[in-house]
Motif scaffolding. Structure first.
Motif, PDB file in Angstrom:
ATOM      1  N   ILE A 513       0.828  -1.206   0.000  1.00  0.00           N
ATOM      2  CA  ILE A 513       0.000   0.000   0.000  1.00  0.00           C
ATOM      3  C   ILE A 513       0.859   1.252   0.000  1.00  0.00           C
ATOM      4  N   GLN A 514       2.003   1.172   0.668  1.00  0.00           N
ATOM      5  CA  GLN A 514       2.817   2.389   0.822  1.00  0.00           C
ATOM      6  C   GLN A 514       3.293   2.926  -0.515  1.00  0.00           C
ATOM      7  N   LYS A 517       0.623   4.577  -2.371  1.00  0.00           N
ATOM      8  CA  LYS A 517       0.302   5.911  -1.872  1.00  0.00           C
ATOM      9  C   LYS A 517       1.327   6.931  -2.355  1.00  0.00           C
ATOM     10  N   GLU A 577      -8.365   2.255  -0.088  1.00  0.00           N
ATOM     11  CA  GLU A 577      -9.091   2.061   1.165  1.00  0.00           C
ATOM     12  C   GLU A 577      -9.495   0.603   1.325  1.00  0.00           C
ATOM     13  N   TYR A 579      -8.094  -1.969   0.177  1.00  0.00           N
ATOM     14  CA  TYR A 579      -6.949  -2.787   0.563  1.00  0.00           C
ATOM     15  C   TYR A 579      -6.593  -2.582   2.012  1.00  0.00           C
ATOM     16  N   GLU A 580      -6.703  -1.297   2.440  1.00  0.00           N
ATOM     17  CA  GLU A 580      -6.370  -1.027   3.846  1.00  0.00           C
ATOM     18  C   GLU A 580      -7.316  -1.764   4.777  1.00  0.00           C
ATOM     19  N   LYS A 581      -8.584  -1.833   4.329  1.00  0.00           N
ATOM     20  CA  LYS A 581      -9.567  -2.526   5.159  1.00  0.00           C
ATOM     21  C   LYS A 581      -9.512  -4.024   4.959  1.00  0.00           C
ATOM     22  N   LYS A 582      -8.643  -4.409   4.094  1.00  0.00           N
ATOM     23  CA  LYS A 582      -8.450  -5.835   3.790  1.00  0.00           C
ATOM     24  C   LYS A 582      -9.735  -6.472   3.266  1.00  0.00           C
TER      25      LYS A 582
END
Lengths: 616, 725
Positions: A513-514, A517, A577, A579-582
């Motif tokens: 993810i980094q 971003k 988002e 992906y962040e929330k899986k």
């Protein structure tokens, strides 16, 4: 008949002169043995004599005199005297002796004298053998002078059975070699023999000075009586590796003239297609490695020629457009290239061209030969050496890309027979830098051409700088330039979009993810910069009156692009988002599906607009 | 594999374009210029077949005259050329060369020659003459491009340039060596039309001036300028009638007509014809009409009352027509305005020449055109032409109206006379180019809108789910795409067939110089019959320099140019009576012919005979024309005397007059003893496939002087009168 009668008069004069000549002659030389051979198989009468000279006097003699009756010497084309030493097989011929025309006093005009300087004075009792070679043209008189196509070609030779000499001759013999055994008539003297195609007179013993016994031989000749009335040979030297030889022939058949009609039927029906008095072809023996051979005349190429070549020679068989009958003429040109290295040599800082003088045609008599040696532009210190005397002059010739012209050495000689085919040398100085001048000229020419083109397209040639049309054109150019810039920026934006999409794909593959971003951040700033750049351009585009039709389209394009950008950002955010929330991949896909469709539609519209602008 | 490999290459090249920072416009310009450059070169080299197959030589008949005059011009200068009285032709009349030729071609070649010499290229004038036609053909492609661009767009221009570069109809008259007026005239014609269309489009004086000079060049080069001076007024008339009159048209036509006319009068051969000959009256009439129109326009502007204007209009138009009609009538009646010439009549009425002027009808290139030769010369253009007309009508403008009129009128003339196919060729090429360009453009735009989506998809490489949505989008119009691809393939197939056909025609049919004949031998080897040059060269070398040679007029130019001897008649058929005299001599008995020949001081007679080789365009096959032309002036000669039951024969059944006339005797002298073909009797004529009727020919006043190796040319010497003692 006129020619013959004049010959007869000549003969009478000669006989008269001989009777007058009672005074003892030049020196006490005695010719112990004279052998003469006359070869009349071709149109040239070639006389070879072997003279054995004995000095019977008391003083040593350094000069020897040759005599010819005037009617022969007028047609003398070539004369060379050499002396030989030894006997039998060990006999070897030595260098040619120098021959000069002499005019001793008190001698009649009907005899020509040539004085030969002996290699070393002949002292008392010594003997010396001289070899004399002489070639006569025009001595074979066609008789009758006019014949029809069916008649055979007869010619007449006049000579003396006894050797005309200012010296006493102890033993003399003569043999005449005829082309074939068909002899119409010949003078019968004592000791005359006919052996096939050869007539022998003599031997005659102990002839007095100036003895003379006229003979006439009338015989058939099938030889080609080809005479070049004028032959111009141009030899052009190119230091790029070629010697170009061009030869212009004015050819005539000097045999008996054709009388009455020419019948093609009879000509082609004859078993021997050569005809009797006509000749159909000529053979040229060119130097080896001759190339680019051509054969043409004033009205074009002549297709009837054959060529055979091997390592020693190149043989070119040329056929004039029509068979040549007696008195018929033709003109043609042959040309060929020769490798430079075979003919150009260097000696003592000079270059010299070593090339043969006469025509390469076999058995051709040339009445006037002009050899023009064209040297490269910039040649200096030109000199010529020839084995015989020729008339020399200089000219200038202009050829392709010449400025000062090429120096030409012109050599002229009358009455040339194949015996003159000896090498001549043309010496000159030439620096290799001159070679570059022509390519450089061409390069400069093209360079100037392109420069003018460039200047023409770049420079402004309008006369009135304030006219409305001119101003409008200037403005239109500016509009186009601005449009181009706008297009570039949009293209960059689209590239940035692609990068964003790529980062999303990477995300789906790696789950990092980094980096995604970070990519988003850099794209954001890039797009912001681009939109900043876009603003002044749009403003200036609106200010142009001529762009009034285009600017709305451009604005629409920019707007659409902005919308696309936003949609893309939204999608990006959603995916990240997700992906962040899986959340699961399918979940994310479902969430962005509607956005995705809009993005594709927008992208399509942007592309269409871009294309539209492109076509302006 | 190949396709896969090619695609990255293509991508690379497009990237390299981008890295070069070429704008799209510049890329397009670069592409356009390089295509034009290639077409330019192609047009030149396609015409060099004749040089490769034969040699660098002048072809056929008229070019020999042009070559001879060019030689004279370069040797003696323009002044001498302009005042040249040639005593070597039309003996004993002679010919004023400067006043009876179109000097454009010779001056052009001489200028090229002098320019090259100035630039230090010492070429032979013959090479310049041989290559003039291909050079101008190349220039024509450029003009065609600009013309196409003017009437349609750049794409059509490029296609037009490519089509005209290899169109057989044009190549037939412009191969290397075909040094004839048409070689530069087609260029001049198209240039004049282009400049005029441009002038009408812009209304600019400078373009009109350019077109006037183009017209001047055309007048100086070819008699076909009459086509321009009639087509342009016709076009103007059509524009007037269809209500497309404008100030632009007024400026363009008036400037072009007045200046063009004044310039054309400088050519001596044309002189005052522009104001005196019937063929040029249309242009003058339209010129006057324009003035009336302009005047009316002005009056209409001044008068506000429409009714008043209507009456005024009626009066003016009637009086103008009346005055014009009376002027024309008086001019014609008084002989000031010459009536139309026979050639002009025969254009309007194809049967006219056949009945009235045998000398025009006898020329093969003046015959009406057969369908096959249209197909041969135009190939696919024949089908593309109507399609192009459709597109033109769909987008009517001043320019397209012009090209449509040019195409239709010239196609009519092409139907009347074979050689006028040449004039129609540029129009046909331009209109076909519009068809090709418009079609291809439509098809590709269809394709491009479709292709975009998959393209962006593939470059982006979107996920599988995204591509599935695209597939549904693609399938929305599958027929359009496939249909477009199929049609495009069809178009390219047709175009490639056209290119193949053109190349084949050029190499096989149009590259023969007709001086040198080539045939295939039994073993497939090439046999060359160079008899013409053999005979001419024999004449040049072995006859007295003042000898007069009598032959049928076809060979006149060649004898003077290659044989360098005086002729009685030649291809400049200006004096019908003189030709008829020669025709009479050829068709009389030997005694009568001898008197005619003595009266003309003839020393040699030359006939062309194909009986040995089977060469069919010989003098026996042309003989009936000699009889007809001779009989047209001398009624002693009657055509039926030479025919048996209306049939022309040379065998035993031939008429006695035929078997004993001079032409028959000269052709077949001693031919009766010759075996020409295995298994046939002696005297078998291979050109006509019969055994000749008179094998025992005795000549009394003439004798065979020379016969070429294949008997194609036979030269006879006229004996001096026998001594009375």
């Amino acid at each position: 008949m006129k020619k013959n009668s004049s010959v007869v008069v000549d003969l009478l004069l000669l006989l008269l002169a001989i009777t007058v000549l009672a005074t003892p002659a030049f020196s006490d030389l005695v010719l112990s043995k004279v052998e003469r051979r006359i070869d009349v198989t071709s149109q040239i009468a070639r006389v070879t004599k072997t003279l054995k000279v004995v000095n019977s006097g008391s003083e040593s003699v350094s000069e020897f005199t040759l005599t010819f009756p005037k009617f022969l010497s007028n047609n003398l084309a070539y004369l060379s005297v050499s002396h030989s030493e030894g006997k039998g097989k060990a006999k070897r011929s030595l260098a040619n002796l120098s021959v000069k025309e002499a005019h001793p006093k008190g001698m009649p005009d009907s005899i020509s004298f040539y004085s030969v300087s002996l290699p070393k004075p002949l002292s008392k009792g010594d003997t010396l053998t001289l070899e004399v070679v002489a070639a006569f043209t025009n001595v074979l008189q066609p008789f009758p002078e006019k014949i029809t196509q069916r008649d055979i070609h007869l010619v007449m030779l006049q000579e003396s059975a006894q050797y005309l000499s200012p010296y006493v001759v102890e033993s003399q013999s003569l043999s005449i070699k005829l082309p074939n055994a068909r002899i119409e008539s010949y003078s019968k003297l004592e000791n005359t023999k006919v052996q096939g195609s050869e007539i022998k007179y003599g031997p005659y013993k102990n002839l007095a000075q100036y003895s003379y016994a006229p003979i006439v031989v009338h015989f058939e000749s099938k030889a080609a009586f080809a005479v070049a009335e004028r032959l111009v040979r141009e030899i052009e030297v190119s230091h790029w590796g070629n010697v170009q030889v061009t030869e212009h022939y004015n050819l005539v058949h000097r045999g008996a003239q054709l009388k009455g009609e020419f019948s093609r039927l009879e000509y082609q029906d004859r078993p021997n297609p050569q005809g009797v008095s006509a000749f159909r072809h000529l053979l040229a023996r060119l130097p080896p490695r001759a190339h680019s051979i051509y054969y043409r005349d004033d009205i074009g190429n002549i297709s009837t020629s054959q060529m055979q070549s091997d390592s020693k020679k190149t043989e070119l068989l040329i056929e004039p457009r029509f068979p040549l009958f007696g008195g018929w003429k033709t003109f043609f040109t042959i040309g060929y290239g020769l490798p430079l290295s075979d003919f150009l040599f260097a000696s003592e800082g000079k270059r010299f061209l070593d090339i043969s003088f006469g025509s390469p045609m076999i058995d051709l008599v040339t009445e006037k030969l002009i050899v023009q040696v064209v040297l490269p532009e910039g040649s200096k210190d030109i000199s010529v050496t020839t084995p015989f005397a020729v008339k020399q002059s200089h000219e200038i010739k202009y050829s392709h890309l010449d400025i000062a012209g090429r120096p030409v050495v012109v050599l002229e000689k009358n009455n040339v027979v194949p015996d003159h085919n000896q090498k001549i040398q043309v010496y000159y100085k030439f620096s290799n830098i001159n070679l570059l001048s022509e390519p450089l000229m061409l390069i400069t020419g093209f360079f100037v051409l392109f420069i003018t083109c460039i200047i023409y397209t770049r420079a402004d040639f309008s006369i009135s700088k304030s006219s409305a049309a001119y101003l409008a054109k200037l403005q239109w150019d500016e509009v186009l330039a601005t449009l181009q810039e706008v297009q570039n920026i949009i293209q960059k934006c689209l590239a940035a979009h692609d990068k964003l999409e790529a980062s999303l794909r990477d995300l789906s593959r790696t789950g990092d993810i980094q980096t995604c971003k970070a990519a988003r951040k850099s794209t954001d700033s890039l797009l912001k910069d681009l939109s900043k750049e876009l603003r002044p351009l749009l403003a200036s585009l609106q200010s142009f009156p001529s762009a009034s039709q285009i600017s709305p389209k451009v604005e629409e394009l920019v707007a659409k692009e902005r919308e696309l950008q936003e949609k893309l950002m939204a999608k990006h955010t959603t995916v990240v988002e997700g992906y962040e929330k899986k959340s699961s991949g399918r979940d994310i896909e479902n969430r962005i599906a509607s956005q995705q469709q809009k993005i594709i539609a927008l992208r399509q519209e942007v592309d269409d607009l871009l294309e539209f602008i492109d076509e302006i | 594999m190949a396709a896969k490999k090619a695609s990255p290459d293509l991508l690379n090249s497009s990237f390299s374009f981008k890295s070069l920072k070429l704008k799209t416009k510049q890329q397009e310009l670069l592409l356009r210029v390089s295509i034009l450059g290639l077409v330019y070169v192609l047009a030149f080299i396609a015409r060099l077949f004749s040089v490769l197959r034969y040699e660098s030589m002048i072809h056929e008949f008229d070019p020999y005259f042009n070559y001879r005059t060019t030689l004279f011009l370069t040797e003696k200068g323009f002044y001498e050329f302009w005042n040249w009285f040639d005593s070597e032709s039309w003996y004993p009349l002679g010919r004023i060369i400067g006043g009876t030729l179109y000097p454009g071609l010779m001056v052009t070649a001489a200028l090229i020659y002098w320019t090259l010499r100035f630039l230090r290229f010492f070429v032979h004038i013959r090479e310049v003459c041989v290559l003039t036609a291909p050079f101008f053909a190349s220039n024509t492609t450029l003009v065609a491009y600009f013309f196409g661009k003017e009437i349609w767009d750049t794409g059509a221009g490029l296609v037009a340039a490519a089509l005209i570069a290899i169109c057989p109809g044009y190549i037939s008259r412009s191969v290397a060596g075909s040094y004839d007026n048409e070689a530069v005239a087609i260029f001049a014609l198209l240039l004049t039309f282009y400049l005029f269309v441009k002038a009408v489009k812009t209304g600019s004086l400078s373009w009109a001036l350019g077109s006037a000079f183009g017209y001047f060049y055309m007048v100086s080069a070819w008699g076909g300028y009459v086509f321009i001076i009639n087509l342009v007024p016709l076009y103007v008339l059509v524009l007037l009638i269809t209500g497309r009159y404008s100030m632009r048209l007024y400026v363009a036509y008036n400037c072009m007509y007045i200046l063009g006319m004044l310039l054309a009068m400088q050519i001596r051969f044309v002189g005052f014809q522009h104001v005196q000959s019937g063929e040029h009256m249309a242009a003058m009439g339209v010129f006057l009409l324009m003035q009336v129109f302009y005047f009316l326009d002005w009056v209409k502007h001044q008068l506000n009352d429409t009714k008043l204007f209507q009456t005024f209009l009626r009066i003016t138009v009637t009086s103008a027509i009346l005055v014009g009609g009376i002027a024309l009538g008086v001019g014609t009646a008084s002989g000031y305005i010459s009536p139309w010439t026979g050639r002009f009549y025969s254009l309007l009425d194809p049967t006219y020449a056949k009945d009235h002027i045998p000398i025009i009808a006898s020329v093969s290139e003046h015959q009406p055109t057969a369908w096959s030769s249209f197909m041969f010369d135009y190939h696919i253009l024949l089908f593309l032409f109507p399609a192009g007309l459709y597109f033109c009508f769909k987008r009517l403008s001043d320019a397209t109206i012009f090209i449509v009129m040019y195409g239709l009128t010239s196609l009519y003339f092409a139907g009347v006379m074979v050689r006028l196919i040449l004039v129609a060729t540029p129009a046909v090429c331009l209109i076909s180019a519009i068809a090709v360009s418009a079609t291809v453009k439509n098809l590709t735009s269809l394709l491009r809108t479709k292709q975009k989506v998959p393209q962006t998809g593939s470059t982006k490489g979107v996920g599988s789910s995204k591509s599935s949505s695209k597939v549904t989008l693609d399938q929305s119009q599958p027929f359009h795409k496939n249909g477009a691809i199929a049609l495009l393939v069809g178009v390219f197939y047709l175009l490639s067939r056209y290119a193949i056909h053109c190349t084949w025609v050029t190499s096989e049919a149009y590259s023969s110089p007709s001086i040198v004949l080539a045939a295939r031998g039994a073993h497939g080897n090439r046999i060359i019959f160079d008899d013409y040059r053999e005979a001419y060269y024999w004449l040049r070398q072995n006859t007295p320099t003042d000898a007069k040679v009598m032959s049928w007029w076809d060979y006149g130019y060649q004898i003077t140019a290659m044989g360098n001897r005086t002729v009685i008649v030649d291809n400049n058929t200006w004096n019908n009576t003189h030709i008829a005299t020669v025709g009479r001599a050829m068709s009389s008995y030997e005694d009568e012919a001898y008197d005619i020949m003595r009266s003309l001081d003839v020393n040699y007679v030359l006939v062309v005979f194909g009986g040995v080789t089977g060469y069919s365009s010989d003098d026996i096959n042309k003989f009936l024309w000699m009889v007809r032309i001779g009989g047209g002036v001398y009624p002693v000669i009657k055509e039926p005397d030479y025919l048996v039951n209306g049939e022309f024969r040379v065998d035993k059944g031939a008429s006695p007059k035929m078997l004993n006339c001079l032409m028959y005797k000269l052709c077949y002298y001693r031919f009766g003893e010759l075996v020409t073909e295995y298994g046939k009797p002696t005297g078998y004529d291979r050109a006509r496939g019969v055994e000749i009727g008179n094998k025992d020919i005795k000549l009394e006043h003439l004798e065979e002087a020379y016969t070429t190796s294949n008997w194609i040319v036979r030269v006879y010497r006229v004996k001096p009168p026998t001594n009375m003692l």
